[in-house]
Design a protein around this motif. Sequence first.
Motif, PDB file in Angstrom:
ATOM      1  N   ASN A   5      15.085  70.690 109.891  1.00 45.37           N
ATOM      2  CA  ASN A   5      13.474  69.676 110.101  1.00 45.37           C
ATOM      3  C   ASN A   5      12.711  70.179 110.842  1.00 45.37           C
ATOM      4  O   ASN A   5      12.763  71.409 111.378  1.00 45.37           O
ATOM      5  CB  ASN A   5      14.440  68.646 110.902  1.00 45.37           C
ATOM      6  N   LEU A   6      11.821  69.607 111.252  1.00 46.02           N
ATOM      7  CA  LEU A   6      10.461  69.932 112.056  1.00 46.02           C
ATOM      8  C   LEU A   6      10.976  70.713 113.360  1.00 46.02           C
ATOM      9  O   LEU A   6      10.348  71.613 113.713  1.00 46.02           O
ATOM     10  CB  LEU A   6       9.584  68.938 111.987  1.00 46.02           C
ATOM     11  N   LYS A   7      11.843  69.986 113.861  1.00 45.58           N
ATOM     12  CA  LYS A   7      12.162  70.421 115.352  1.00 45.58           C
ATOM     13  C   LYS A   7      12.810  71.777 115.264  1.00 45.58           C
ATOM     14  O   LYS A   7      12.436  72.704 116.025  1.00 45.58           O
ATOM     15  CB  LYS A   7      13.106  69.426 116.072  1.00 45.58           C
ATOM     16  N   GLN A   8      13.723  71.884 114.438  1.00 41.19           N
ATOM     17  CA  GLN A   8      14.498  73.301 114.266  1.00 41.19           C
ATOM     18  C   GLN A   8      13.402  74.529 113.819  1.00 41.19           C
ATOM     19  O   GLN A   8      13.521  75.600 114.419  1.00 41.19           O
ATOM     20  CB  GLN A   8      15.560  73.176 113.332  1.00 41.19           C
ATOM     21  N   ARG A   9      12.542  74.014 112.897  1.00 40.15           N
ATOM     22  CA  ARG A   9      11.717  74.971 112.498  1.00 40.15           C
ATOM     23  C   ARG A   9      10.635  75.328 113.767  1.00 40.15           C
ATOM     24  O   ARG A   9      10.394  76.739 113.796  1.00 40.15           O
ATOM     25  CB  ARG A   9      10.722  74.367 111.494  1.00 40.15           C
ATOM     26  N   THR A  10      10.163  74.390 114.581  1.00 34.21           N
ATOM     27  CA  THR A  10       9.346  74.705 115.394  1.00 34.21           C
ATOM     28  C   THR A  10      10.018  75.709 116.413  1.00 34.21           C
ATOM     29  O   THR A  10       9.426  76.395 117.247  1.00 34.21           O
ATOM     30  CB  THR A  10       8.880  73.438 116.201  1.00 34.21           C
ATOM     31  N   ALA A  11      11.293  75.399 116.839  1.00 31.56           N
ATOM     32  CA  ALA A  11      12.072  76.267 117.673  1.00 31.56           C
ATOM     33  C   ALA A  11      12.262  77.496 117.327  1.00 31.56           C
ATOM     34  O   ALA A  11      12.169  78.675 118.029  1.00 31.56           O
ATOM     35  CB  ALA A  11      13.337  75.734 117.976  1.00 31.56           C
ATOM     36  N   ALA A  12      12.578  77.834 116.038  1.00 27.86           N
ATOM     37  CA  ALA A  12      12.493  79.062 115.442  1.00 27.86           C
ATOM     38  C   ALA A  12      11.278  79.770 115.438  1.00 27.86           C
ATOM     39  O   ALA A  12      11.281  81.147 115.832  1.00 27.86           O
ATOM     40  CB  ALA A  12      12.970  78.800 113.691  1.00 27.86           C
ATOM     41  N   VAL A  13      10.304  79.396 115.286  1.00 26.09           N
ATOM     42  CA  VAL A  13       8.792  79.933 115.123  1.00 26.09           C
ATOM     43  C   VAL A  13       8.533  80.294 116.528  1.00 26.09           C
ATOM     44  O   VAL A  13       8.253  81.414 116.906  1.00 26.09           O
ATOM     45  CB  VAL A  13       7.629  79.055 114.965  1.00 26.09           C
ATOM     46  N   ALA A  14       9.012  79.421 117.622  1.00 27.64           N
ATOM     47  CA  ALA A  14       8.503  79.656 119.147  1.00 27.64           C
ATOM     48  C   ALA A  14       9.420  81.165 119.592  1.00 27.64           C
ATOM     49  O   ALA A  14       8.884  81.758 120.175  1.00 27.64           O
ATOM     50  CB  ALA A  14       9.063  78.422 119.901  1.00 27.64           C
ATOM     51  N   SER A  15      10.666  80.778 119.172  1.00 25.96           N
ATOM     52  CA  SER A  15      11.551  82.010 119.772  1.00 25.96           C
ATOM     53  C   SER A  15      11.219  83.252 118.968  1.00 25.96           C
ATOM     54  O   SER A  15      11.135  84.278 119.660  1.00 25.96           O
ATOM     55  CB  SER A  15      12.794  81.833 119.343  1.00 25.96           C
ATOM     56  N   ALA A  16      10.792  83.233 117.812  1.00 23.05           N
ATOM     57  CA  ALA A  16      10.184  84.450 117.104  1.00 23.05           C
ATOM     58  C   ALA A  16       9.042  84.933 117.776  1.00 23.05           C
ATOM     59  O   ALA A  16       8.806  86.352 117.956  1.00 23.05           O
ATOM     60  CB  ALA A  16       9.986  84.506 115.696  1.00 23.05           C
ATOM     61  N   ILE A  17       7.972  84.163 118.020  1.00 25.81           N
ATOM     62  CA  ILE A  17       6.702  84.627 118.727  1.00 25.81           C
ATOM     63  C   ILE A  17       7.072  85.113 120.098  1.00 25.81           C
ATOM     64  O   ILE A  17       6.532  86.194 120.602  1.00 25.81           O
ATOM     65  CB  ILE A  17       5.776  83.466 118.786  1.00 25.81           C
ATOM     66  N   SER A  18       8.156  84.380 120.802  1.00 24.46           N
ATOM     67  CA  SER A  18       8.245  84.889 122.370  1.00 24.46           C
ATOM     68  C   SER A  18       9.040  86.439 122.058  1.00 24.46           C
ATOM     69  O   SER A  18       9.008  87.111 122.904  1.00 24.46           O
ATOM     70  CB  SER A  18       9.207  83.803 122.963  1.00 24.46           C
ATOM     71  N   ILE A  19       9.984  86.535 121.124  1.00 26.52           N
ATOM     72  CA  ILE A  19      10.786  87.888 121.153  1.00 26.52           C
ATOM     73  C   ILE A  19       9.568  88.733 120.608  1.00 26.52           C
ATOM     74  O   ILE A  19       9.576  90.059 121.480  1.00 26.52           O
ATOM     75  CB  ILE A  19      11.745  87.801 120.131  1.00 26.52           C
ATOM     76  N   THR A  20       8.824  88.606 119.745  1.00 32.46           N
ATOM     77  CA  THR A  20       7.812  89.671 119.534  1.00 32.46           C
ATOM     78  C   THR A  20       6.827  89.982 120.555  1.00 32.46           C
ATOM     79  O   THR A  20       6.707  91.092 120.889  1.00 32.46           O
ATOM     80  CB  THR A  20       6.819  89.029 118.376  1.00 32.46           C
ATOM     81  N   PHE A  21       6.496  89.159 121.315  1.00 36.84           N
ATOM     82  CA  PHE A  21       5.497  89.298 122.586  1.00 36.84           C
ATOM     83  C   PHE A  21       6.574  90.069 123.670  1.00 36.84           C
ATOM     84  O   PHE A  21       6.005  90.995 124.355  1.00 36.84           O
ATOM     85  CB  PHE A  21       5.031  88.117 123.148  1.00 36.84           C
ATOM     86  N   ALA A  22       7.287  89.595 123.608  1.00 33.38           N
ATOM     87  CA  ALA A  22       8.579  90.760 124.902  1.00 33.38           C
ATOM     88  C   ALA A  22       8.565  92.063 124.414  1.00 33.38           C
ATOM     89  O   ALA A  22       8.736  92.931 125.129  1.00 33.38           O
ATOM     90  CB  ALA A  22      10.073  89.828 124.659  1.00 33.38           C
ATOM     91  N   ILE A  23       8.919  92.044 123.150  1.00 34.74           N
ATOM     92  CA  ILE A  23       8.864  93.731 122.496  1.00 34.74           C
ATOM     93  C   ILE A  23       7.665  94.496 122.637  1.00 34.74           C
ATOM     94  O   ILE A  23       7.509  95.473 123.149  1.00 34.74           O
ATOM     95  CB  ILE A  23       9.481  93.611 120.981  1.00 34.74           C
ATOM     96  N   VAL A  24       6.413  93.547 122.432  1.00 30.23           N
ATOM     97  CA  VAL A  24       5.242  94.359 122.757  1.00 30.23           C
ATOM     98  C   VAL A  24       4.891  94.682 124.190  1.00 30.23           C
ATOM     99  O   VAL A  24       4.445  95.773 124.530  1.00 30.23           O
ATOM    100  CB  VAL A  24       3.759  93.447 121.915  1.00 30.23           C
ATOM    101  N   TRP A  25       5.206  93.608 124.970  1.00 34.70           N
ATOM    102  CA  TRP A  25       4.921  93.734 126.387  1.00 34.70           C
ATOM    103  C   TRP A  25       5.646  95.013 126.668  1.00 34.70           C
ATOM    104  O   TRP A  25       5.455  95.750 127.743  1.00 34.70           O
ATOM    105  CB  TRP A  25       5.549  92.412 127.110  1.00 34.70           C
TER     106      TRP A  25
END
Length: 54
Positions: A5-25
Amino acid sequence: MKTVNLKQRTAAVASAISITFAIVWALSSYAYAPPAATEASQAAGKLMLQKTCS
């Protein structure tokens, strides 16, 4: 296969973006030297050039 559903998809996108920013940082510290070390090495390089030229 179940659809997500939309809630799960939004959570997956948010976690993927946060992991990407953590690696770049975390990796950004390797790309840039600390300012104090850079200034000291440039000053030492200029001093050596002055001594060899004169």
